[in-house]
Design a protein around this motif. Structure first.
Motif, PDB file in Angstrom:
ATOM      1  N   PHE A 126      22.816  -1.554  23.176  1.00  0.00           N
ATOM      2  CA  PHE A 126      22.080  -2.762  23.567  1.00  0.00           C
ATOM      3  C   PHE A 126      21.178  -3.195  22.416  1.00  0.00           C
ATOM      4  CE2 PHE A 126      18.122  -4.389  25.842  1.00  0.00           C
ATOM      5  CZ  PHE A 126      18.589  -5.694  25.879  1.00  0.00           C
ATOM      6  N   LYS A 127      21.720  -4.037  21.548  1.00  0.00           N
ATOM      7  CA  LYS A 127      20.943  -4.509  20.400  1.00  0.00           C
ATOM      8  C   LYS A 127      21.541  -5.804  19.858  1.00  0.00           C
ATOM      9  CE  LYS A 127      23.394  -1.270  17.351  1.00  0.00           C
ATOM     10  NZ  LYS A 127      23.224  -0.169  16.378  1.00  0.00           N
ATOM     11  N   PHE A 128      20.673  -6.632  19.308  1.00  0.00           N
ATOM     12  CA  PHE A 128      21.061  -7.853  18.608  1.00  0.00           C
ATOM     13  C   PHE A 128      19.900  -8.256  17.720  1.00  0.00           C
ATOM     14  CE2 PHE A 128      19.374  -9.084  22.778  1.00  0.00           C
ATOM     15  CZ  PHE A 128      18.355  -9.955  22.435  1.00  0.00           C
ATOM     16  N   ASP A 129      20.149  -9.159  16.776  1.00  0.00           N
ATOM     17  CA  ASP A 129      19.134  -9.588  15.826  1.00  0.00           C
ATOM     18  C   ASP A 129      18.269 -10.673  16.469  1.00  0.00           C
ATOM     19  OD1 ASP A 129      17.574 -10.484  13.723  1.00  0.00           O
ATOM     20  OD2 ASP A 129      19.189 -10.415  12.255  1.00  0.00           O
ATOM     21  N   PHE A 142       0.814  -1.222   0.000  1.00  0.00           N
ATOM     22  CA  PHE A 142       0.000   0.000   0.000  1.00  0.00           C
ATOM     23  C   PHE A 142       0.850   1.275   0.000  1.00  0.00           C
ATOM     24  CE2 PHE A 142      -2.855  -3.230   1.761  1.00  0.00           C
ATOM     25  CZ  PHE A 142      -3.972  -3.033   0.952  1.00  0.00           C
ATOM     26  N   ASP A 143       2.147   1.122  -0.316  1.00  0.00           N
ATOM     27  CA  ASP A 143       3.065   2.250  -0.456  1.00  0.00           C
ATOM     28  C   ASP A 143       3.142   3.086   0.823  1.00  0.00           C
ATOM     29  OD1 ASP A 143       4.961   3.697  -1.832  1.00  0.00           O
ATOM     30  OD2 ASP A 143       3.508   5.109  -2.683  1.00  0.00           O
ATOM     31  N   LEU A 144       3.279   2.412   1.963  1.00  0.00           N
ATOM     32  CA  LEU A 144       3.447   3.075   3.254  1.00  0.00           C
ATOM     33  C   LEU A 144       4.877   2.866   3.749  1.00  0.00           C
ATOM     34  CD1 LEU A 144       0.132   1.907   4.978  1.00  0.00           C
ATOM     35  CD2 LEU A 144       0.556   4.139   3.936  1.00  0.00           C
ATOM     36  N   SER A 145       5.310   3.666   4.688  1.00  0.00           N
ATOM     37  CA  SER A 145       6.657   3.537   5.235  1.00  0.00           C
ATOM     38  C   SER A 145       6.801   2.230   6.012  1.00  0.00           C
ATOM     39  CB  SER A 145       6.960   4.714   6.165  1.00  0.00           C
ATOM     40  OG  SER A 145       8.177   4.499   6.869  1.00  0.00           O
ATOM     41  N   ILE A 146       7.931   1.537   5.797  1.00  0.00           N
ATOM     42  CA  ILE A 146       8.140   0.261   6.498  1.00  0.00           C
ATOM     43  C   ILE A 146       8.919   0.441   7.794  1.00  0.00           C
ATOM     44  CG2 ILE A 146       8.036  -1.067   4.361  1.00  0.00           C
ATOM     45  CD1 ILE A 146      11.089  -1.281   4.457  1.00  0.00           C
ATOM     46  N   VAL A 147       9.345   1.663   8.086  1.00  0.00           N
ATOM     47  CA  VAL A 147      10.072   1.907   9.343  1.00  0.00           C
ATOM     48  C   VAL A 147       9.349   2.935  10.212  1.00  0.00           C
ATOM     49  CG1 VAL A 147      12.319   1.305   8.402  1.00  0.00           C
ATOM     50  CG2 VAL A 147      11.512   3.662   8.215  1.00  0.00           C
ATOM     51  N   GLY A 148       8.237   3.458   9.725  1.00  0.00           N
ATOM     52  CA  GLY A 148       7.512   4.467  10.468  1.00  0.00           C
ATOM     53  C   GLY A 148       6.487   3.876  11.411  1.00  0.00           C
ATOM     54  N   TRP A 161       8.944  -8.135  22.971  1.00  0.00           N
ATOM     55  CA  TRP A 161       9.984  -8.431  21.995  1.00  0.00           C
ATOM     56  C   TRP A 161       9.821  -7.599  20.728  1.00  0.00           C
ATOM     57  CZ3 TRP A 161      14.537 -10.667  22.314  1.00  0.00           C
ATOM     58  CH2 TRP A 161      14.792 -11.529  23.385  1.00  0.00           C
ATOM     59  N   LEU A 162       8.587  -7.272  20.360  1.00  0.00           N
ATOM     60  CA  LEU A 162       8.355  -6.409  19.202  1.00  0.00           C
ATOM     61  C   LEU A 162       8.922  -5.013  19.466  1.00  0.00           C
ATOM     62  CD1 LEU A 162       7.064  -5.994  16.405  1.00  0.00           C
ATOM     63  CD2 LEU A 162       4.941  -5.366  17.566  1.00  0.00           C
ATOM     64  N   PHE A 163       8.718  -4.512  20.679  1.00  0.00           N
ATOM     65  CA  PHE A 163       9.268  -3.211  21.048  1.00  0.00           C
ATOM     66  C   PHE A 163      10.793  -3.242  20.996  1.00  0.00           C
ATOM     67  CE2 PHE A 163      10.836  -0.376  24.494  1.00  0.00           C
ATOM     68  CZ  PHE A 163      10.518   0.841  23.892  1.00  0.00           C
ATOM     69  N   PHE A 164      11.389  -4.348  21.480  1.00  0.00           N
ATOM     70  CA  PHE A 164      12.844  -4.470  21.424  1.00  0.00           C
ATOM     71  C   PHE A 164      13.324  -4.507  19.973  1.00  0.00           C
ATOM     72  CE2 PHE A 164      16.498  -7.232  20.733  1.00  0.00           C
ATOM     73  CZ  PHE A 164      17.470  -6.537  21.442  1.00  0.00           C
ATOM     74  N   PHE A 165      12.659  -5.294  19.135  1.00  0.00           N
ATOM     75  CA  PHE A 165      13.055  -5.405  17.728  1.00  0.00           C
ATOM     76  C   PHE A 165      13.007  -4.039  17.051  1.00  0.00           C
ATOM     77  CE2 PHE A 165      12.100  -6.152  13.213  1.00  0.00           C
ATOM     78  CZ  PHE A 165      13.167  -6.966  12.872  1.00  0.00           C
ATOM     79  N   TYR A 166      11.964  -3.275  17.361  1.00  0.00           N
ATOM     80  CA  TYR A 166      11.831  -1.938  16.778  1.00  0.00           C
ATOM     81  C   TYR A 166      12.974  -1.031  17.245  1.00  0.00           C
ATOM     82  CZ  TYR A 166      10.016   2.798  16.078  1.00  0.00           C
ATOM     83  OH  TYR A 166       9.870   4.119  15.726  1.00  0.00           O
ATOM     84  N   GLY A 167      13.225  -1.029  18.540  1.00  0.00           N
ATOM     85  CA  GLY A 167      14.248  -0.139  19.078  1.00  0.00           C
ATOM     86  C   GLY A 167      15.661  -0.538  18.732  1.00  0.00           C
ATOM     87  N   ALA A 168      15.918  -1.853  18.640  1.00  0.00           N
ATOM     88  CA  ALA A 168      17.281  -2.338  18.418  1.00  0.00           C
ATOM     89  C   ALA A 168      17.640  -2.494  16.951  1.00  0.00           C
ATOM     90  CB  ALA A 168      17.477  -3.674  19.138  1.00  0.00           C
ATOM     91  N   ASN A 169      16.666  -2.838  16.114  1.00  0.00           N
ATOM     92  CA  ASN A 169      16.974  -3.184  14.731  1.00  0.00           C
ATOM     93  C   ASN A 169      16.440  -2.203  13.692  1.00  0.00           C
ATOM     94  OD1 ASN A 169      18.198  -6.097  14.907  1.00  0.00           O
ATOM     95  ND2 ASN A 169      16.448  -6.106  16.297  1.00  0.00           N
ATOM     96  N   LEU A 170      15.470  -1.385  14.072  1.00  0.00           N
ATOM     97  CA  LEU A 170      14.859  -0.496  13.088  1.00  0.00           C
ATOM     98  C   LEU A 170      15.197   0.973  13.304  1.00  0.00           C
ATOM     99  CD1 LEU A 170      11.322  -2.139  12.781  1.00  0.00           C
ATOM    100  CD2 LEU A 170      13.371  -2.573  11.425  1.00  0.00           C
ATOM    101  N   THR A 171      15.296   1.412  14.559  1.00  0.00           N
ATOM    102  CA  THR A 171      15.592   2.823  14.817  1.00  0.00           C
ATOM    103  C   THR A 171      17.090   3.098  14.848  1.00  0.00           C
ATOM    104  OG1 THR A 171      15.609   2.540  17.225  1.00  0.00           O
ATOM    105  CG2 THR A 171      13.496   3.010  16.180  1.00  0.00           C
TER     106      THR A 171
END
Length: 455
Positions: A364-367, A120-126, A347-357
Protein backbone atom coordinates in the motif's frame (compact mmCIF):
# COMPACT_ATOMS: atom_id res chain seq x y z
CA UNK A 1 -19.92 49.92 -4.01
CA UNK A 2 -17.78 50.37 -0.92
CA UNK A 3 -16.43 46.79 -0.90
CA UNK A 4 -15.44 46.72 -4.57
CA UNK A 5 -11.82 45.79 -5.24
CA UNK A 6 -9.92 48.47 -7.15
CA UNK A 7 -7.83 47.98 -10.27
CA UNK A 8 -4.42 48.46 -8.63
CA UNK A 9 -2.03 45.93 -10.18
CA UNK A 10 -0.13 46.20 -13.45
CA UNK A 11 1.43 43.64 -15.78
CA UNK A 12 4.78 43.40 -13.99
CA UNK A 13 3.15 42.80 -10.62
CA UNK A 14 1.10 39.98 -12.10
CA UNK A 15 4.19 38.42 -13.74
CA UNK A 16 6.08 38.62 -10.44
CA UNK A 17 3.15 36.95 -8.67
CA UNK A 18 3.11 34.03 -11.12
CA UNK A 19 6.86 33.51 -10.73
CA UNK A 20 6.77 33.89 -6.95
CA UNK A 21 3.96 31.38 -6.49
CA UNK A 22 5.30 28.63 -8.75
CA UNK A 23 9.03 28.74 -8.06
CA UNK A 24 9.84 27.09 -4.76
CA UNK A 25 11.08 23.76 -3.48
CA UNK A 26 9.94 21.65 -6.42
CA UNK A 27 12.83 22.47 -8.71
CA UNK A 28 15.39 21.59 -6.00
CA UNK A 29 13.64 18.37 -5.05
CA UNK A 30 12.64 17.12 -8.50
CA UNK A 31 15.85 18.04 -10.36
CA UNK A 32 17.54 15.12 -8.61
CA UNK A 33 14.64 12.76 -9.36
CA UNK A 34 14.49 13.77 -13.03
CA UNK A 35 18.22 13.09 -13.36
CA UNK A 36 17.69 9.61 -11.88
CA UNK A 37 14.53 8.96 -13.91
CA UNK A 38 16.39 9.64 -17.16
CA UNK A 39 19.51 7.71 -16.15
CA UNK A 40 21.60 10.87 -16.25
CA UNK A 41 20.53 11.73 -19.81
CA UNK A 42 20.62 15.54 -19.58
CA UNK A 43 19.05 16.34 -22.99
CA UNK A 44 16.15 14.02 -22.15
CA UNK A 45 15.75 15.74 -18.78
CA UNK A 46 15.66 19.16 -20.43
CA UNK A 47 13.02 17.87 -22.86
CA UNK A 48 10.93 16.79 -19.85
CA UNK A 49 11.22 20.26 -18.31
CA UNK A 50 10.13 21.79 -21.64
CA UNK A 51 7.10 19.50 -22.08
CA UNK A 52 6.02 19.96 -18.46
CA UNK A 53 6.37 23.71 -18.89
CA UNK A 54 4.37 23.67 -22.12
CA UNK A 55 1.52 21.84 -20.35
CA UNK A 56 1.56 24.52 -17.66
CA UNK A 57 1.56 27.36 -20.22
CA UNK A 58 -1.36 25.92 -22.22
CA UNK A 59 -3.56 25.23 -19.18
CA UNK A 60 -2.66 28.59 -17.62
CA UNK A 61 -3.66 30.37 -20.82
CA UNK A 62 -7.13 28.78 -20.75
CA UNK A 63 -7.65 29.71 -17.10
CA UNK A 64 -6.52 33.24 -17.91
CA UNK A 65 -9.23 33.34 -20.58
CA UNK A 66 -11.75 32.14 -17.99
CA UNK A 67 -10.57 34.75 -15.50
CA UNK A 68 -11.23 37.56 -17.93
CA UNK A 69 -14.59 36.06 -18.89
CA UNK A 70 -15.79 35.48 -15.33
CA UNK A 71 -14.67 38.63 -13.53
CA UNK A 72 -15.56 37.74 -9.94
CA UNK A 73 -14.08 34.26 -9.60
CA UNK A 74 -10.96 33.32 -7.65
CA UNK A 75 -9.29 29.95 -7.57
CA UNK A 76 -10.01 26.56 -9.08
CA UNK A 77 -13.16 25.89 -6.99
CA UNK A 78 -14.82 29.05 -8.31
CA UNK A 79 -13.82 28.21 -11.89
CA UNK A 80 -15.35 24.76 -11.42
CA UNK A 81 -18.58 26.33 -10.19
CA UNK A 82 -19.05 28.73 -13.11
CA UNK A 83 -18.18 26.10 -15.72
CA UNK A 84 -19.39 22.74 -14.36
CA UNK A 85 -21.75 23.67 -11.53
CA UNK A 86 -21.87 23.93 -7.74
CA UNK A 87 -21.81 20.19 -7.08
CA UNK A 88 -18.65 19.71 -9.10
CA UNK A 89 -17.09 22.72 -7.37
CA UNK A 90 -17.76 21.21 -3.93
CA UNK A 91 -16.35 17.90 -5.20
CA UNK A 92 -13.07 19.62 -6.12
CA UNK A 93 -13.10 21.67 -2.92
CA UNK A 94 -13.37 18.51 -0.81
CA UNK A 95 -10.56 16.87 -2.80
CA UNK A 96 -8.35 19.92 -2.24
CA UNK A 97 -9.15 19.99 1.48
CA UNK A 98 -8.66 16.29 2.27
CA UNK A 99 -6.10 15.08 -0.27
CA UNK A 100 -4.37 17.71 -2.39
CA UNK A 101 -3.41 20.43 0.09
CA UNK A 102 -2.50 18.22 3.08
CA UNK A 103 -0.63 15.68 0.93
CA UNK A 104 1.49 18.26 -0.91
CA UNK A 105 1.99 20.33 2.26
CA UNK A 106 3.28 17.28 4.14
CA UNK A 107 5.77 16.55 1.36
CA UNK A 108 6.97 20.17 1.50
CA UNK A 109 7.52 19.82 5.26
CA UNK A 110 9.69 16.76 4.61
CA UNK A 111 11.59 18.44 1.75
CA UNK A 112 12.33 21.44 4.01
CA UNK A 113 13.53 19.11 6.76
CA UNK A 114 15.52 17.04 4.26
CA UNK A 115 17.61 19.97 3.05
CA UNK A 116 18.02 21.22 6.62
CA UNK A 117 19.40 17.82 7.63
CA UNK A 118 21.79 17.85 4.66
CA UNK A 119 23.01 21.27 5.73
CA UNK A 120 23.78 19.99 9.25
CA UNK A 121 24.99 16.54 8.10
CA UNK A 122 22.08 14.61 9.64
CA UNK A 123 20.30 11.55 8.25
CA UNK A 124 17.54 12.41 5.76
CA UNK A 125 15.65 9.14 6.31
CA UNK A 126 16.05 8.78 10.06
CA UNK A 127 13.90 10.03 12.96
CA UNK A 128 15.74 13.39 13.03
CA UNK A 129 14.40 14.35 9.61
CA UNK A 130 10.82 13.27 10.31
CA UNK A 131 10.82 14.99 13.70
CA UNK A 132 12.04 18.19 12.07
CA UNK A 133 9.38 17.84 9.34
CA UNK A 134 6.69 17.60 12.02
CA UNK A 135 8.14 20.63 13.83
CA UNK A 136 8.13 22.63 10.60
CA UNK A 137 4.47 21.70 10.05
CA UNK A 138 3.48 22.84 13.53
CA UNK A 139 5.59 26.02 13.39
CA UNK A 140 4.25 27.17 10.02
CA UNK A 141 0.71 26.30 11.09
CA UNK A 142 1.14 28.29 14.32
CA UNK A 143 2.49 31.30 12.45
CA UNK A 144 -0.50 31.27 10.10
CA UNK A 145 -3.00 30.88 12.93
CA UNK A 146 -1.47 33.32 15.43
CA UNK A 147 -0.08 35.97 13.10
CA UNK A 148 -1.38 35.79 9.52
CA UNK A 149 0.24 39.17 8.82
CA UNK A 150 3.64 37.73 9.72
CA UNK A 151 2.92 34.70 7.55
CA UNK A 152 2.14 37.03 4.64
CA UNK A 153 5.37 38.96 5.11
CA UNK A 154 7.32 35.72 5.32
CA UNK A 155 5.78 34.66 2.02
CA UNK A 156 6.82 37.90 0.28
CA UNK A 157 10.40 37.80 1.59
CA UNK A 158 10.95 34.17 0.61
CA UNK A 159 9.77 34.94 -2.94
CA UNK A 160 12.87 37.09 -3.43
CA UNK A 161 15.21 34.71 -1.57
CA UNK A 162 14.17 31.64 -3.57
CA UNK A 163 15.44 33.11 -6.86
CA UNK A 164 18.96 33.73 -5.54
CA UNK A 165 20.29 30.12 -5.45
CA UNK A 166 18.50 29.21 -8.69
CA UNK A 167 19.88 32.06 -10.78
CA UNK A 168 23.32 31.91 -9.09
CA UNK A 169 23.72 28.20 -9.77
CA UNK A 170 22.26 28.53 -13.25
CA UNK A 171 24.65 31.26 -14.37
CA UNK A 172 27.83 30.54 -12.41
CA UNK A 173 27.44 26.76 -12.56
CA UNK A 174 27.00 26.84 -16.34
CA UNK A 175 30.02 29.10 -16.89
CA UNK A 176 32.18 27.05 -14.50
CA UNK A 177 31.13 23.80 -16.13
CA UNK A 178 31.90 25.05 -19.63
CA UNK A 179 35.37 26.15 -18.50
CA UNK A 180 36.31 22.94 -16.68
CA UNK A 181 34.61 20.59 -19.15
CA UNK A 182 32.14 19.06 -16.65
CA UNK A 183 29.10 20.36 -18.58
CA UNK A 184 30.24 18.81 -21.88
CA UNK A 185 31.06 15.54 -20.13
CA UNK A 186 27.64 15.39 -18.46
CA UNK A 187 25.79 16.23 -21.68
CA UNK A 188 27.59 13.61 -23.73
CA UNK A 189 27.56 10.77 -21.18
CA UNK A 190 24.54 8.75 -20.06
CA UNK A 191 25.20 7.28 -16.62
CA UNK A 192 22.67 4.43 -16.89
CA UNK A 193 21.18 3.11 -20.13
CA UNK A 194 19.15 0.37 -18.41
CA UNK A 195 16.46 2.62 -16.91
CA UNK A 196 13.21 0.69 -16.47
CA UNK A 197 9.88 2.02 -17.78
CA UNK A 198 9.58 5.16 -19.87
CA UNK A 199 12.16 7.68 -18.56
CA UNK A 200 10.66 10.66 -20.41
CA UNK A 201 7.14 10.12 -19.06
CA UNK A 202 8.45 9.56 -15.53
CA UNK A 203 10.43 12.80 -15.75
CA UNK A 204 7.46 14.79 -17.11
CA UNK A 205 5.24 13.64 -14.23
CA UNK A 206 8.01 14.70 -11.83
CA UNK A 207 8.04 18.22 -13.31
CA UNK A 208 4.35 18.63 -12.39
CA UNK A 209 5.33 19.09 -8.74
CA UNK A 210 7.82 21.83 -9.64
CA UNK A 211 5.38 23.66 -11.93
CA UNK A 212 2.33 23.48 -9.66
CA UNK A 213 0.79 26.68 -8.25
CA UNK A 214 0.24 28.81 -11.35
CA UNK A 215 -3.56 28.75 -11.03
CA UNK A 216 -3.41 30.80 -7.82
CA UNK A 217 -2.22 33.81 -9.81
CA UNK A 218 -5.60 34.07 -11.53
CA UNK A 219 -7.09 35.19 -8.22
CA UNK A 220 -6.04 38.84 -8.81
CA UNK A 221 -7.87 39.23 -12.13
CA UNK A 222 -10.47 41.49 -10.54
CA UNK A 223 -7.74 43.81 -9.26
CA UNK A 224 -5.61 43.83 -12.43
CA UNK A 225 -5.63 46.80 -14.76
CA UNK A 226 -6.66 45.86 -18.31
CA UNK A 227 -7.06 42.27 -17.10
CA UNK A 228 -8.28 40.93 -20.44
CA UNK A 229 -4.84 41.62 -21.91
CA UNK A 230 -2.55 41.62 -18.88
CA UNK A 231 -3.60 38.38 -17.16
CA UNK A 232 -2.98 36.13 -20.20
CA UNK A 233 0.30 37.97 -20.78
CA UNK A 234 1.34 37.56 -17.14
CA UNK A 235 0.56 33.84 -17.10
CA UNK A 236 2.27 33.28 -20.44
CA UNK A 237 5.39 35.40 -19.85
CA UNK A 238 5.64 34.33 -16.21
CA UNK A 239 5.39 30.66 -17.18
CA UNK A 240 8.06 31.07 -19.87
CA UNK A 241 10.40 32.74 -17.36
CA UNK A 242 9.81 29.89 -14.89
CA UNK A 243 10.66 27.26 -17.52
CA UNK A 244 13.80 29.20 -18.48
CA UNK A 245 14.94 29.53 -14.83
CA UNK A 246 14.35 25.83 -14.15
CA UNK A 247 16.29 24.71 -17.21
CA UNK A 248 19.09 27.18 -16.44
CA UNK A 249 19.36 25.74 -12.92
CA UNK A 250 19.29 22.18 -14.27
CA UNK A 251 22.11 22.97 -16.70
CA UNK A 252 24.00 24.82 -13.94
CA UNK A 253 23.97 21.70 -11.78
CA UNK A 254 25.40 19.81 -14.75
CA UNK A 255 28.39 22.14 -14.66
CA UNK A 256 28.82 21.93 -10.90
CA UNK A 257 29.15 18.20 -10.31
CA UNK A 258 29.31 14.96 -12.34
CA UNK A 259 25.95 13.33 -12.99
CA UNK A 260 27.10 10.18 -11.22
CA UNK A 261 27.66 12.14 -7.99
CA UNK A 262 24.29 13.87 -8.23
CA UNK A 263 22.48 10.58 -8.84
CA UNK A 264 24.30 8.63 -6.12
CA UNK A 265 24.16 11.26 -3.37
CA UNK A 266 20.89 13.10 -4.03
CA UNK A 267 20.43 16.07 -1.70
CA UNK A 268 24.01 15.71 -0.41
CA UNK A 269 25.14 15.93 -4.03
CA UNK A 270 23.28 19.23 -4.43
CA UNK A 271 25.14 20.63 -1.41
CA UNK A 272 28.44 19.45 -2.91
CA UNK A 273 27.51 21.12 -6.21
CA UNK A 274 26.99 24.45 -4.47
CA UNK A 275 30.29 23.97 -2.61
CA UNK A 276 32.14 23.15 -5.85
CA UNK A 277 30.96 26.34 -7.52
CA UNK A 278 30.76 28.83 -4.68
CA UNK A 279 33.30 27.39 -2.19
CA UNK A 280 32.57 28.71 1.32
CA UNK A 281 29.54 30.64 0.04
CA UNK A 282 27.94 27.38 -1.07
CA UNK A 283 26.56 26.64 2.39
CA UNK A 284 25.07 30.14 2.61
CA UNK A 285 23.29 29.70 -0.72
CA UNK A 286 22.08 26.31 0.48
CA UNK A 287 20.52 28.07 3.47
CA UNK A 288 18.54 30.06 0.88
CA UNK A 289 17.38 26.74 -0.58
CA UNK A 290 16.00 25.74 2.84
CA UNK A 291 14.30 29.15 3.24
CA UNK A 292 12.80 28.77 -0.24
CA UNK A 293 11.32 25.40 0.74
CA UNK A 294 9.88 26.87 3.93
CA UNK A 295 8.34 29.71 1.91
CA UNK A 296 6.58 27.22 -0.34
CA UNK A 297 5.46 25.27 2.73
CA UNK A 298 4.00 28.48 4.15
CA UNK A 299 2.10 29.21 0.94
CA UNK A 300 0.58 25.74 0.89
CA UNK A 301 -0.29 25.98 4.57
CA UNK A 302 -2.28 29.12 3.75
CA UNK A 303 -4.41 27.02 1.43
CA UNK A 304 -4.58 24.06 3.83
CA UNK A 305 -5.88 26.11 6.76
CA UNK A 306 -8.69 27.57 4.63
CA UNK A 307 -9.66 24.36 2.82
CA UNK A 308 -12.68 23.20 4.83
CA UNK A 309 -13.64 26.79 5.64
CA UNK A 310 -14.35 27.44 1.93
CA UNK A 311 -16.90 24.60 2.00
CA UNK A 312 -18.33 25.40 5.44
CA UNK A 313 -19.16 29.04 4.60
CA UNK A 314 -21.51 27.66 1.96
CA UNK A 315 -23.27 25.69 4.72
CA UNK A 316 -21.97 22.37 3.36
CA UNK A 317 -19.80 19.57 4.67
CA UNK A 318 -19.29 18.30 8.23
CA UNK A 319 -20.51 20.68 10.95
CA UNK A 320 -20.38 23.83 8.78
CA UNK A 321 -21.21 26.11 11.72
CA UNK A 322 -18.04 25.00 13.52
CA UNK A 323 -15.66 25.01 10.55
CA UNK A 324 -16.95 28.35 9.25
CA UNK A 325 -16.01 30.10 12.51
CA UNK A 326 -13.38 32.83 12.28
CA UNK A 327 -11.35 33.89 15.30
CA UNK A 328 -12.19 37.49 16.22
CA UNK A 329 -8.62 38.33 17.19
CA UNK A 330 -6.61 36.79 14.35
CA UNK A 331 -9.37 36.75 11.70
CA UNK A 332 -8.40 33.16 10.86
CA UNK A 333 -10.58 30.01 10.52
CA UNK A 334 -9.08 28.24 13.52
CA UNK A 335 -11.18 25.06 13.39
CA UNK A 336 -10.62 24.61 9.68
CA UNK A 337 -6.92 25.21 10.15
CA UNK A 338 -6.65 22.71 12.99
CA UNK A 339 -8.26 19.95 10.97
CA UNK A 340 -6.05 20.91 8.04
CA UNK A 341 -2.80 20.49 9.98
CA UNK A 342 -4.03 17.18 11.44
CA UNK A 343 -4.64 15.91 7.92
CA UNK A 344 -1.12 17.10 7.02
CA UNK A 345 0.27 15.05 9.89
CA UNK A 346 -1.64 11.99 8.67
CA UNK A 347 -0.31 12.43 5.13
CA UNK A 348 3.22 12.98 6.46
CA UNK A 349 3.01 9.65 8.28
CA UNK A 350 1.81 7.99 5.06
CA UNK A 351 4.62 9.59 3.03
CA UNK A 352 7.17 8.35 5.55
CA UNK A 353 5.79 4.81 5.63
CA UNK A 354 5.11 4.47 1.90
CA UNK A 355 7.99 6.36 0.30
CA UNK A 356 10.86 6.44 2.78
CA UNK A 357 10.82 3.18 4.76
CA UNK A 358 9.90 0.96 1.83
CA UNK A 359 7.94 -1.63 3.78
CA UNK A 360 5.94 -0.09 6.61
CA UNK A 361 2.65 -0.31 4.68
CA UNK A 362 3.60 -3.27 2.52
CA UNK A 363 2.30 -2.87 -1.01
CA UNK A 364 0.00 0.00 0.00
CA UNK A 365 2.06 2.90 -1.31
CA UNK A 366 2.08 5.62 -3.95
CA UNK A 367 3.87 8.93 -4.53
CA UNK A 368 1.80 11.54 -2.68
CA UNK A 369 3.95 14.34 -4.13
CA UNK A 370 2.83 13.68 -7.71
CA UNK A 371 -0.45 11.74 -7.99
CA UNK A 372 -2.65 14.39 -6.28
CA UNK A 373 -1.35 16.93 -8.81
CA UNK A 374 -2.07 14.56 -11.70
CA UNK A 375 -5.60 14.08 -10.31
CA UNK A 376 -6.13 17.84 -10.31
CA UNK A 377 -5.24 17.95 -14.01
CA UNK A 378 -7.92 15.30 -14.60
CA UNK A 379 -10.45 17.49 -12.77
CA UNK A 380 -9.69 20.33 -15.17
CA UNK A 381 -11.04 18.33 -18.13
CA UNK A 382 -14.81 18.79 -17.51
CA UNK A 383 -14.19 22.47 -16.85
CA UNK A 384 -12.41 22.94 -20.17
CA UNK A 385 -15.08 20.95 -22.04
CA UNK A 386 -17.91 22.96 -20.48
CA UNK A 387 -16.06 26.17 -21.29
CA UNK A 388 -15.94 25.15 -24.96
CA UNK A 389 -19.61 24.21 -24.88
CA UNK A 390 -20.93 27.36 -23.18
CA UNK A 391 -18.88 30.30 -24.42
CA UNK A 392 -20.16 30.75 -27.96
CA UNK A 393 -19.11 34.41 -28.18
CA UNK A 394 -15.36 33.66 -28.08
CA UNK A 395 -13.05 33.38 -31.05
CA UNK A 396 -12.29 29.92 -32.43
CA UNK A 397 -8.80 30.09 -30.95
CA UNK A 398 -9.99 30.85 -27.40
CA UNK A 399 -13.09 28.66 -27.48
CA UNK A 400 -11.81 25.52 -29.17
CA UNK A 401 -8.09 25.46 -29.99
CA UNK A 402 -6.56 26.39 -26.62
CA UNK A 403 -9.10 24.52 -24.45
CA UNK A 404 -8.81 21.55 -26.80
CA UNK A 405 -5.03 21.52 -26.40
CA UNK A 406 -5.49 21.87 -22.63
CA UNK A 407 -7.77 18.82 -22.58
CA UNK A 408 -5.12 16.83 -24.47
CA UNK A 409 -2.50 17.96 -21.94
CA UNK A 410 -4.74 16.91 -19.06
CA UNK A 411 -5.40 13.52 -20.67
CA UNK A 412 -1.68 13.04 -21.19
CA UNK A 413 -0.84 13.52 -17.50
CA UNK A 414 -2.68 10.43 -16.10
CA UNK A 415 -1.40 8.31 -19.00
CA UNK A 416 2.16 9.41 -18.18
CA UNK A 417 1.49 8.74 -14.48
CA UNK A 418 0.36 5.18 -15.18
CA UNK A 419 3.48 4.53 -17.26
CA UNK A 420 5.74 6.18 -14.68
CA UNK A 421 4.25 4.76 -11.47
CA UNK A 422 2.50 1.58 -12.60
CA UNK A 423 -1.10 0.47 -12.18
CA UNK A 424 -0.72 -0.76 -8.61
CA UNK A 425 0.30 2.65 -7.26
CA UNK A 426 -2.51 4.32 -9.23
CA UNK A 427 -5.07 1.85 -7.85
CA UNK A 428 -3.95 2.43 -4.26
CA UNK A 429 -4.26 6.18 -4.79
CA UNK A 430 -7.76 5.65 -6.20
CA UNK A 431 -8.68 3.63 -3.10
CA UNK A 432 -7.72 6.57 -0.88
CA UNK A 433 -9.53 8.94 -3.25
CA UNK A 434 -12.76 6.91 -3.18
CA UNK A 435 -12.69 6.69 0.62
CA UNK A 436 -12.15 10.45 0.97
CA UNK A 437 -14.87 11.27 -1.55
CA UNK A 438 -17.19 8.74 0.10
CA UNK A 439 -16.79 10.55 3.42
CA UNK A 440 -17.73 13.78 1.65
CA UNK A 441 -20.81 12.11 0.19
CA UNK A 442 -21.79 10.85 3.66
CA UNK A 443 -21.93 14.48 4.79
CA UNK A 444 -24.26 15.30 1.90
CA UNK A 445 -21.67 17.42 0.15
CA UNK A 446 -23.06 16.78 -3.34
CA UNK A 447 -26.77 16.92 -2.58
CA UNK A 448 -28.63 19.49 -4.59
CA UNK A 449 -29.99 22.41 -2.67
CA UNK A 450 -29.66 26.11 -2.07
CA UNK A 451 -26.30 27.14 -0.68
CA UNK A 452 -26.33 29.61 2.17
CA UNK A 453 -23.25 31.75 2.61
CA UNK A 454 -22.38 32.02 6.30
CA UNK A 455 -21.61 35.52 7.45
Amino acid sequence: MGNELKKKYGLWTAIAMVIGIVIGSGVFFKAELILNATGGDLPLGILAWLIGGLIMIICANVFASMATKYEFVNGVVDYAEVTAGKGYARFIGWFLSTIYYPAITSVLAWVSARYTCVLFDLSIVGPECMTLAALYLVAIYAMNMISPVLAGRFQVSTTVIKLIPLVAMGVVGTVTGLINGVTVENFTTVVRSDVTGNPLFAAIVATAFAYEGWIVATSINQELRDAKKNLPRALTFGSIIIVAVYILYYVGLAGAAPNQVMMDEGAQGVLKAFGNVFSSLGSLLFVFVVISCLGTLNGLMMGTTRGLYAIAVRDKGPNPQMFAQVDKTTNMPTNSGTLGVLLCALWLFFFYGANLTGGLFGRFKFDSSELPIVALYVFYIPMFIQYMRKENDLSVFKRYIMPGLAVLCCVFMPIAAVIAHGWEAILWFLVVFVIAMGIGAAFGLWKKGEEKITE
